[in-house]
Design a protein around this motif. Structure first.
Motif: not given
Length: 297
Positions: A134, A138, A158-159, A161, A233
Motif C-alpha cells: 500500500h 501511495d 488498492y486505490k 492499482r 485507473r
C-alpha cells in the motif's frame, strides 16, 4: 514506463553499498532488508527463556520481555505461531523515494520485489507485505508485482492499482551443469556414478532446509496477467492460466503453455480463493479469469 525493483530475499554480499571514507561503493541490488522473528505461544516463550538463561554468557536477567533471542534467532509471543517480519525503515524510505522519482519521470511506474518470505510453502505473503505494498502505491506505483515464491498468491486492488502478491513461475528450469562437488555431498551422491542432472533432480525434488522442494504441481501452475487502464485507473485484469509441464520429463519441464480447460479452472479457482481475503472478485469467462472494476468508483 518507469521500473523500480528491489529484493527482500538475497545473499549478504549482493546488496549495493555506498562509499564511506576510503572504502569505495559496491554495485549490487536494491534491497529491502527484513528482520525476522518467530512467533510462538506464550508458554513456549517461557521455555525458550529457560533455554537462553541456561546457556553460557547468558545470565538470569529476571526480565520478562516480550521476546527472547536464542542463537541469533528472535522469538516473541503471539496468538498465531509463524514468522513475522519488520522491514528496515531506511530501506523502505529509500524505495519509496525512488518510486516517487520514477513516477515523476514516467506515465506509468511499476514496482517489483523479489522475495520468498515467509517461504515457498506459503500461499500467503509475509505479514509486513500488505502494508508495504500500500505504501508503494501511495508513493506513486501503478502496479506492485512480486516474484520469487514460485507459486501463485492472491491479488488485491488498492486505490485502482493492482497488487500481485505473486504470479508464480512463468518459466521453471533448474537443470544445470556443472554442479560443484559440495552439492554432491549435500544430496549424498557419488562423484563417479552420478551425473550433474541427477544432483539437480534431487535438489528440485528434495529442496533445502527452509524449502520443501518443487515436487508439488502448484509450482508449475501460473497465470499471465494483462491489466487494462482507462483514464489512469485500472479497468480490468484478465488472467490467462498456464502450466509448465510438471508431468513431463525433467529436461522438458518449465516451458509455459496454455492450460487445458480442467487445469485452467483449477488454477483460477485457487487464485480466486487466495484473492477473496483482499475483497477481490475473479469471474470465469471462457477459461479466463476476469477482475472487472468498471462499476467501481
Amino acid at each position: 514506463v518507469g521500473l523500480v525493483s528491489s529484493a527482500s530475499t538475497f545473499t549478504p554480499m549482493s546488496r549495493a553499498c555506498d562509499a564511506v571514507g576510503e572504502a569505495p561503493g559496491r554495485p549490487g541490488i536494491n534491497t529491502l532488508r527484513l528482520e525476522r522473528s518467530i512467533v510462538v505461544e506464550p508458554k513456549m516463550l517461557d521455555s525458550l527463556r529457560m533455554v537462553r538463561d541456561s546457556l553460557p554468557n547468558f545470565g538470569r536477567s529476571g526480565r520478562q520481555s516480550d521476546n527472547v533471542k536464542v542463537a541469533n534467532v528472535t522469538f516473541r509471543a503471539g496468538e498465531r505461531p509463524g514468522y513475522s517480519y519488520e522491514p528496515n525503515p531506511k530501506d523502505v524510505a529509500n524505495i519509496l523515494r525512488n518510486i516517487r522519482r520514477g513516477k515523476q519521470f514516467s506515465d506509468f511506474c511499476i514496482f517489483t520485489n523479489h522475495g520468498h518470505e515467509p517461504g515457498n510453502w506459503s500461499e500467503e505473503p509475509a505479514d509486513y507485505e500488505r502494508e508495504f505494498a500500500h505504501q508503494t502505491v501511495d508513493a506513486g506505483a501503478d502496479a506492485y508485482i512480486v516474484h520469487g515464491p514460485h507459486r501463485l498468491r492472491g491479488i488485491e486492488i488498492y486505490k485502482g492499482r493492482p497488487i500481485f502478491y505473486s504470479l508464480g513461475n512463468f518459466m521453471m528450469d533448474d537443470l544445470r551443469t556443472p554442479v560443484g562437488a559440495d552439492m554432491y555431498e549435500v544430496y549424498d551422491k557419488d562423484l563417479v556414478d552420478v551425473t550433474d542432472a541427477d544432483v539437480t533432480v534431487s535438489e528440485m525434488s528434495s529442496g533445502y532446509e527452509t524449502s520443501p522442494g518443487f515436487s508439488d504441481p502448484v509450482f508449475y501452475e501460473s497465470v499471465i496477467a494483462i491489466s487494462r487502464f482507462e483514464e489512469n485507473r485500472l479497468a480490468e485484469v484478465r488472467l490467462y492460466p498456464v502450466e509448465l509441464g510438471h508431468s513431463k520429463r525433467f529436461a522438458n519441464r518449465g516451458i509455459p503453455s496454455v492450460a487445458c480447460a480442467a487445469k485452467a479452472e483449477m488454477i483460477l479457482d485457487r487464485l480466486r480463493r487466495l484473492s477473496e481475503p483482499y475483497g477481490t472478485r475473479i469471474a470465469f469467462e471462457n477459461g479466463v479469469g476476469v477482475i472487472s472494476l468498471r462499476c467501481k468508483g
